[in-house]
Design a protein around this motif. Structure first.
Motif, PDB file in Angstrom:
ATOM      1  N   SER A  36      11.552  12.653 -29.064  1.00 24.47           N
ATOM      2  CA  SER A  36      11.007  11.869 -30.181  1.00 24.47           C
ATOM      3  C   SER A  36       9.891  10.947 -29.694  1.00 24.47           C
ATOM      4  O   SER A  36       9.887  10.499 -28.532  1.00 24.47           O
ATOM      5  CB  SER A  36      12.121  11.043 -30.851  1.00 24.47           C
ATOM      6  OG  SER A  36      12.575  10.051 -29.975  1.00 24.47           O
ATOM      7  N   LEU A  37       8.970  10.683 -30.610  1.00 27.55           N
ATOM      8  CA  LEU A  37       7.855   9.772 -30.322  1.00 27.55           C
ATOM      9  C   LEU A  37       7.738   8.790 -31.476  1.00 27.55           C
ATOM     10  O   LEU A  37       7.714   9.202 -32.639  1.00 27.55           O
ATOM     11  CB  LEU A  37       6.527  10.540 -30.205  1.00 27.55           C
ATOM     12  CG  LEU A  37       6.399  11.610 -29.119  1.00 27.55           C
ATOM     13  CD1 LEU A  37       5.044  12.326 -29.243  1.00 27.55           C
ATOM     14  CD2 LEU A  37       6.536  10.982 -27.725  1.00 27.55           C
ATOM     15  N   VAL A  38       7.650   7.510 -31.156  1.00 27.66           N
ATOM     16  CA  VAL A  38       7.369   6.502 -32.180  1.00 27.66           C
ATOM     17  C   VAL A  38       5.947   6.015 -31.914  1.00 27.66           C
ATOM     18  O   VAL A  38       5.668   5.445 -30.856  1.00 27.66           O
ATOM     19  CB  VAL A  38       8.367   5.326 -32.112  1.00 27.66           C
ATOM     20  CG1 VAL A  38       8.022   4.279 -33.166  1.00 27.66           C
ATOM     21  CG2 VAL A  38       9.792   5.821 -32.294  1.00 27.66           C
ATOM     22  N   LEU A  39       5.066   6.290 -32.857  1.00 24.55           N
ATOM     23  CA  LEU A  39       3.652   5.921 -32.703  1.00 24.55           C
ATOM     24  C   LEU A  39       3.416   4.599 -33.419  1.00 24.55           C
ATOM     25  O   LEU A  39       3.654   4.496 -34.624  1.00 24.55           O
ATOM     26  CB  LEU A  39       2.755   7.001 -33.307  1.00 24.55           C
ATOM     27  CG  LEU A  39       3.054   8.455 -32.923  1.00 24.55           C
ATOM     28  CD1 LEU A  39       2.065   9.408 -33.611  1.00 24.55           C
ATOM     29  CD2 LEU A  39       3.021   8.651 -31.406  1.00 24.55           C
ATOM     30  N   VAL A  40       2.938   3.604 -32.698  1.00 25.06           N
ATOM     31  CA  VAL A  40       2.755   2.265 -33.274  1.00 25.06           C
ATOM     32  C   VAL A  40       1.280   1.881 -33.261  1.00 25.06           C
ATOM     33  O   VAL A  40       0.595   2.050 -32.244  1.00 25.06           O
ATOM     34  CB  VAL A  40       3.536   1.199 -32.467  1.00 25.06           C
ATOM     35  CG1 VAL A  40       3.444  -0.168 -33.147  1.00 25.06           C
ATOM     36  CG2 VAL A  40       4.989   1.601 -32.271  1.00 25.06           C
ATOM     37  N   ALA A  41       0.791   1.379 -34.380  1.00 24.84           N
ATOM     38  CA  ALA A  41      -0.565   0.803 -34.474  1.00 24.84           C
ATOM     39  C   ALA A  41      -0.712   0.214 -35.875  1.00 24.84           C
ATOM     40  O   ALA A  41       0.224   0.280 -36.680  1.00 24.84           O
ATOM     41  CB  ALA A  41      -1.634   1.858 -34.212  1.00 24.84           C
ATOM     42  N   ARG A  42      -1.910  -0.333 -36.175  1.00 26.88           N
ATOM     43  CA  ARG A  42      -2.106  -0.942 -37.500  1.00 26.88           C
ATOM     44  C   ARG A  42      -2.550   0.068 -38.544  1.00 26.88           C
ATOM     45  O   ARG A  42      -2.234  -0.056 -39.712  1.00 26.88           O
ATOM     46  CB  ARG A  42      -3.169  -2.054 -37.419  1.00 26.88           C
ATOM     47  CG  ARG A  42      -2.742  -3.272 -36.628  1.00 26.88           C
ATOM     48  CD  ARG A  42      -3.938  -4.130 -36.301  1.00 26.88           C
ATOM     49  NE  ARG A  42      -4.954  -3.360 -35.594  1.00 26.88           N
ATOM     50  CZ  ARG A  42      -6.139  -3.817 -35.232  1.00 26.88           C
ATOM     51  NH1 ARG A  42      -6.484  -5.046 -35.517  1.00 26.88           N
ATOM     52  NH2 ARG A  42      -6.992  -3.045 -34.584  1.00 26.88           N
ATOM     53  N   ARG A  43      -3.316   1.102 -38.163  1.00 27.99           N
ATOM     54  CA  ARG A  43      -3.918   1.999 -39.164  1.00 27.99           C
ATOM     55  C   ARG A  43      -2.998   3.179 -39.468  1.00 27.99           C
ATOM     56  O   ARG A  43      -2.855   4.109 -38.664  1.00 27.99           O
ATOM     57  CB  ARG A  43      -5.270   2.506 -38.654  1.00 27.99           C
ATOM     58  CG  ARG A  43      -6.360   1.425 -38.623  1.00 27.99           C
ATOM     59  CD  ARG A  43      -7.582   1.897 -37.885  1.00 27.99           C
ATOM     60  NE  ARG A  43      -7.271   2.231 -36.503  1.00 27.99           N
ATOM     61  CZ  ARG A  43      -7.880   3.168 -35.797  1.00 27.99           C
ATOM     62  NH1 ARG A  43      -8.840   3.881 -36.326  1.00 27.99           N
ATOM     63  NH2 ARG A  43      -7.527   3.399 -34.554  1.00 27.99           N
ATOM     64  N   ALA A  44      -2.394   3.134 -40.665  1.00 32.12           N
ATOM     65  CA  ALA A  44      -1.432   4.169 -41.060  1.00 32.12           C
ATOM     66  C   ALA A  44      -2.081   5.556 -41.102  1.00 32.12           C
ATOM     67  O   ALA A  44      -1.496   6.533 -40.604  1.00 32.12           O
ATOM     68  CB  ALA A  44      -0.851   3.825 -42.427  1.00 32.12           C
ATOM     69  N   ASP A  45      -3.305   5.637 -41.652  1.00 31.85           N
ATOM     70  CA  ASP A  45      -3.941   6.954 -41.789  1.00 31.85           C
ATOM     71  C   ASP A  45      -4.239   7.567 -40.419  1.00 31.85           C
ATOM     72  O   ASP A  45      -4.047   8.775 -40.205  1.00 31.85           O
ATOM     73  CB  ASP A  45      -5.219   6.856 -42.641  1.00 31.85           C
ATOM     74  CG  ASP A  45      -6.161   5.754 -42.158  1.00 31.85           C
ATOM     75  OD1 ASP A  45      -5.733   4.904 -41.344  1.00 31.85           O
ATOM     76  OD2 ASP A  45      -7.339   5.755 -42.575  1.00 31.85           O
TER      77      ASP A  45
END
Ligand SMILES: NC(=O)c1ccc[n+]([C@@H]2O[C@H](COP(=O)([O-])OP(=O)(O)OC[C@H]3O[C@@H](n4cnc5c(N)ncnc54)[C@H](OP(=O)(O)O)[C@@H]3O)[C@@H](O)[C@H]2O)c1
Length: 268
Positions: A36-45
């Protein structure tokens, strides 16, 4: 005691700053082998676009939209992991930003955000996740070649990365007996959105003299970083040019280094 290195097979990773550049590349290179990978950042798109790229692989991908420069955003990541019942064994602290230009005229807000993101988020996310990290565990911190020397016109950034390298090397020793591998990767200039985001609306670009000798693509930086994590290398400088430059910067007497920095700064 040395950690044995972190096995990437079936890893469950949290990657900060995964919406572009090195973070997105970490996701691409881990996808074929991760659980599994959890991708984190501010821009949802932008996060969704990275997730879509990974559809061919049998990996669960989650997008977590959060502003890591705030306590609210950092807590949102922890709440997200709890809500989804996710138990990561790898934290990649990659999100970071710079600010090209002299310190005196810098925006106080951008400077604060830079410190919050490059230092506080990396430290506090590590602190919060360590007790939950399944073993064998891994922490991969993205520092910079800039961590090896003071950099006029990039002063806060270079200092923040000096923190990241020092912090990571200390943690590598502390956490090895707990079967957690800590690796710090120090890239040189890498073509990503970094420079674009570091430029000020009004202001100069950074001095790029000599950078072409050091530049390598994100694919190579990430491959070397993941290799180092697997081998339990505490600190790695990807690319031959960057590796040599780091040695030189670290060995130069500080007085001579200051003379060279003044000379380079005076030419701008
Ligand atoms: N490129 C280089 O030359 C270079 C050299 C040495 C070290 N590095 C380091 O490499 C790391 C990755 O940078 P990059 O080169 O890949 O640059 P990038 O393409 O600009 O990526 C930065 C990432 O950080 C995320 N981010 C920025 N502010 C954030 C915030 N407040 N909260 C959450 N996420 C945030 C961005 O996503 P959102 O905008 O969607 O939030 C993006 O995913 C940084 O730590 C940087 O210091 C880069």
């Amino acid at each position: 005691m040395m950690a044995n290195g972190f096995p990437l097979k079936n890893c469950r990773a949290v990657i900060t700053g995964a919406s572009s550049g090195l973070g997105a590349e970490f996701a691409r290179q881990l996808a074929p082998q991760a659980q599994s990978l959890v991708l984190v950042a501010r821009r949802a798109d932008a996060l969704e676009a990275v997730k879509n790229e990974l559809q061919a692989f049998p990996v669960q991908v989650f997008c977590c939209v959060a502003d890591l420069a705030t306590d609210v955003g950092r807590n949102a990541v922890l709440a997200f992991l709890d809500a989804k019942g996710l138990k990561p064994n790898l934290l990649i602290n990659n999100a970071g930003m710079g600010d090209y230009g002299d310190f005196a005229s810098s925006s106080a807000e951008k400077t604060r955000t830079q410190i919050e993101l490059n230092i506080t988020a990396l430290t506090m996310l590590t602190h919060a996740l360590l007790p939950r990290l399944e073993r064998p565990g891994g922490v991969l911190n993205v520092s910079s070649l800039a961590s090896t020397l003071p950099m006029p016109d990039l002063a806060v950034y270079a200092a923040s990365k000096a923190y990241v390298t020092s912090f990571s090397e200390a943690l590598a020793v502390e956490l090895a007996p707990q079967n957690i591998t800590v690796t710090c990767v120090c890239p040189g200039p890498t073509p990503t959105n970094f420079s674009q985001n570091a430029k000020r609306a009004v202001g100069t670009d950074t001095n790029r003299e000599g950078q072409s000798l050091l530049r390598i693509p994100p694919t190579q930086v990430v491959r070397r970083a993941l290799g180092a994590l697997q081998q339990a290398e505490a600190c790695v400088f990807p690319g031959a040019g960057v590796a040599i430059a780091s040695r030189v910067f670290r060995l130069l007497p500080r007085g001579l280094l200051r003379v060279l920095l003044r000379w380079r700064h005076g030419k701008e």
